[in-house]
Design a protein around this motif. Structure first.
Motif, PDB file in Angstrom:
ATOM      1  N   GLU A  67       8.218   6.286  -7.971  1.00 11.41           N
ATOM      2  CA  GLU A  67       7.437   7.506  -8.124  1.00 11.41           C
ATOM      3  C   GLU A  67       7.422   8.320  -6.838  1.00 11.41           C
ATOM      4  O   GLU A  67       7.228   9.532  -6.867  1.00 11.41           O
ATOM      5  CB  GLU A  67       6.003   7.162  -8.544  1.00 11.41           C
ATOM      6  N   LEU A  68       7.646   7.648  -5.713  1.00  8.49           N
ATOM      7  CA  LEU A  68       7.738   8.353  -4.432  1.00  8.49           C
ATOM      8  C   LEU A  68       9.078   9.060  -4.300  1.00  8.49           C
ATOM      9  O   LEU A  68       9.150  10.196  -3.831  1.00  8.49           O
ATOM     10  CB  LEU A  68       7.558   7.371  -3.262  1.00  8.49           C
ATOM     11  N   ILE A 122       3.025   3.296   3.025  1.00 13.13           N
ATOM     12  CA  ILE A 122       4.478   3.454   2.952  1.00 13.13           C
ATOM     13  C   ILE A 122       4.863   4.924   3.076  1.00 13.13           C
ATOM     14  O   ILE A 122       5.862   5.267   3.723  1.00 13.13           O
ATOM     15  CB  ILE A 122       5.017   2.850   1.638  1.00 13.13           C
ATOM     16  N   GLU A 123       4.066   5.818   2.503  1.00 17.55           N
ATOM     17  CA  GLU A 123       4.329   7.255   2.638  1.00 17.55           C
ATOM     18  C   GLU A 123       4.243   7.678   4.102  1.00 17.55           C
ATOM     19  O   GLU A 123       5.023   8.525   4.559  1.00 17.55           O
ATOM     20  CB  GLU A 123       3.330   8.049   1.804  1.00 17.55           C
ATOM     21  N   ARG A 133      -0.847  11.699  -5.229  1.00 14.26           N
ATOM     22  CA  ARG A 133       0.311  12.166  -4.458  1.00 14.26           C
ATOM     23  C   ARG A 133      -0.015  13.480  -3.740  1.00 14.26           C
ATOM     24  O   ARG A 133       0.289  13.649  -2.557  1.00 14.26           O
ATOM     25  CB  ARG A 133       1.490  12.347  -5.418  1.00 14.26           C
ATOM     26  N   ASN A 165       0.847  -1.184   0.000  1.00 19.01           N
ATOM     27  CA  ASN A 165       0.000   0.000   0.000  1.00 19.01           C
ATOM     28  C   ASN A 165       0.890   1.245   0.000  1.00 19.01           C
ATOM     29  O   ASN A 165       1.595   1.524   0.966  1.00 19.01           O
ATOM     30  CB  ASN A 165      -0.915  -0.012   1.237  1.00 19.01           C
ATOM     31  N   VAL A 166       0.864   1.984  -1.101  1.00 21.36           N
ATOM     32  CA  VAL A 166       1.729   3.154  -1.258  1.00 21.36           C
ATOM     33  C   VAL A 166       1.413   4.220  -0.220  1.00 21.36           C
ATOM     34  O   VAL A 166       2.324   4.854   0.339  1.00 21.36           O
ATOM     35  CB  VAL A 166       1.606   3.729  -2.681  1.00 21.36           C
ATOM     36  N   ASN A 167       0.133   4.440   0.064  1.00 22.86           N
ATOM     37  CA  ASN A 167      -0.237   5.460   1.050  1.00 22.86           C
ATOM     38  C   ASN A 167       0.340   5.137   2.422  1.00 22.86           C
ATOM     39  O   ASN A 167       0.809   6.021   3.148  1.00 22.86           O
ATOM     40  CB  ASN A 167      -1.758   5.567   1.150  1.00 22.86           C
ATOM     41  N   ALA A 204       5.991   1.925  -8.609  1.00 23.66           N
ATOM     42  CA  ALA A 204       5.202   2.700  -7.642  1.00 23.66           C
ATOM     43  C   ALA A 204       6.097   3.349  -6.588  1.00 23.66           C
ATOM     44  O   ALA A 204       5.869   4.493  -6.172  1.00 23.66           O
ATOM     45  CB  ALA A 204       4.164   1.804  -6.979  1.00 23.66           C
ATOM     46  N   LEU A 205       7.141   2.633  -6.154  1.00 17.54           N
ATOM     47  CA  LEU A 205       8.051   3.174  -5.144  1.00 17.54           C
ATOM     48  C   LEU A 205       8.969   4.242  -5.729  1.00 17.54           C
ATOM     49  O   LEU A 205       9.260   5.250  -5.068  1.00 17.54           O
ATOM     50  CB  LEU A 205       8.890   2.040  -4.542  1.00 17.54           C
TER      51      LEU A 205
END
Length: 376
Positions: A187-188, A151-152, A331, A147-149, A184-185
């Motif tokens: 892009e962070l 991880i942020e 983002r 889950n990208v959110n 996806a990572l």
């Protein structure tokens, strides 16, 4: 009264020295044997503090575990336990403390990093997670848990603590295509450190070993069931942590680690496993968020108006970046949501501290007046 004498009378802070570990057939050999403070992570930052430390001390120790009623400490001479007392400062795993000849608490050394979060649930307080870390492994499995959110959120906390994050993607053996996860990572943060491992494959986990060099402290964080305890076991070469399978219906994990603790490795490093954190609320981490969302912040600096909300204002560089596919709407929304959350929680915690301080002063004033009236 000096700092030393002030704590010397707290008899409830007495330590109990544990006997040395003896390897017998009934007791397996530990992952590593402590030989020096350097192996525990002692360095020049802490050594410099001893020069200006006014209190008398006889022993240096590091907090290795935090239980409900006591701390476990590691020293060059062995392991100690310290009962928690209300007059002691709040401490966490990784902290360095000074002890006197009776193994009583003297003082807490300044931290070079501190990882914390808002306490889970409705509690309006900050929870300390770990101190004096060198690396933080943000662990996520290559399944529905990714889950990208989330991880942020982890990145914001780690960056706020001034520790270098490493994204560790586990269960690579069960993933047919890594590219969507890596993309996806990236892009962070294009420079984000990323490792992919199979926790059950010793050769695969060797990629993490170089982070665990002598004197370096590495913490594992991530939600339940992502394989943190399996990685700890792999890096230690023993089953020091319990493990359990994930639920097959939703890829969610079960809690297997229930307390934070430090583990010595054969390479001289220290590993810190933490309980899975399903709820992760932010508080007072604006700097960490700005670092985590450096791309959003950089575009925002180019907006025509300093108070631009990045909606429909003229000259909004953020919306231009979104239109040009240089930035995603997700983002931006994630950044704004987390900024609001940390500001609200931070204000609530600050307000509670102010109220507690005011209440404490009132109690002292009432007690003082009572003593005066009694003498009169």
């Amino acid at each position: 009264m000096t700092k030393f004498n002030r704590f010397n009378h707290l008899k409830s802070n007495s330590f109990t020295q544990k006997s040395a570990v003896i390897n017998t057939p009934e007791q397996p050999q530990s992952a590593a044997t402590l030989t020096s403070l350097k192996q525990l992570g002692w360095n020049g930052f802490f050594q410099q503090q001893l020069i200006t430390e006014a209190a008398d001390y006889a022993c240096i120790a590091r907090v290795s575990a935090h239980h409900r009623s006591q701390y476990q400490l590691l020293t060059e001479s062995g392991e100690l336990s310290l009962a928690i007392h209300q007059n002691m400062p709040e401490m966490t795993v990784g902290d360095w403390v000074l002890l006197d000849k009776q193994h009583q608490f003297v003082s807490l050394l300044e931290r070079h990093s501190l990882f914390s979060r808002k306490a889970a649930g409705s509690k309006v307080e900050q929870q300390l997670i770990a101190a004096n870390l060198d690396w933080v492994f943000i662990v996520s499995s290559l399944n529905d848990d990714f889950n990208v959110n989330r991880i942020e959120r982890y990145l914001a906390l780690v960056n706020e603590a001034k520790v270098t994050p490493v994204i560790v993607l586990t269960k690579v053996d069960l993933c047919d295509d890594l590219s969507p996860f890596i993309t996806a990572l990236r892009e962070l943060d294009a420079k984000l450190l990323i490792e992919t491992v199979n926790g059950l494959d010793k050769q695969s986990t060797q990629a993490l070993s170089h982070y665990c060099s002598e004197g370096k402290t590495v913490a594992f964080i991530g939600s339940s069931g992502v394989g943190k305890s399996t990685l700890v076991n792999a890096l230690l070469g023993e089953s020091s942590q319990l493990t359990s399978a994930i639920r097959q219906d939703d890829s969610k994990g079960r809690h297997t680690t229930t307390s934070r603790s430090l583990h010595l490795t054969h390479s001289g490093g220290l590993l810190l496993d933490t309980p899975g954190m399903r709820e992760l609320q932010l508080a007072d981490c604006e700097e960490g968020l700005n670092e985590t969302f450096a791309d959003v912040v950089e575009y925002a600096k180019q907006c025509r108006f300093a108070d631009c909300q990045h909606l429909h204002e003229p000259g909004c560089a953020v919306q231009v970046a979104i239109s040009n596919n240089q930035l995603t709407e997700r983002r931006l929304q994630s950044y704004q949501k987390l900024m609001r959350e940390q500001a609200l929680n931070g204000a609530s915690i600050a307000d509670k501290r102010a109220k507690d301080k005011s209440l404490s002063k009132m109690y002292k004033r009432v007690q003082s007046n009572a003593r005066v009236n009694k003498r009169g």
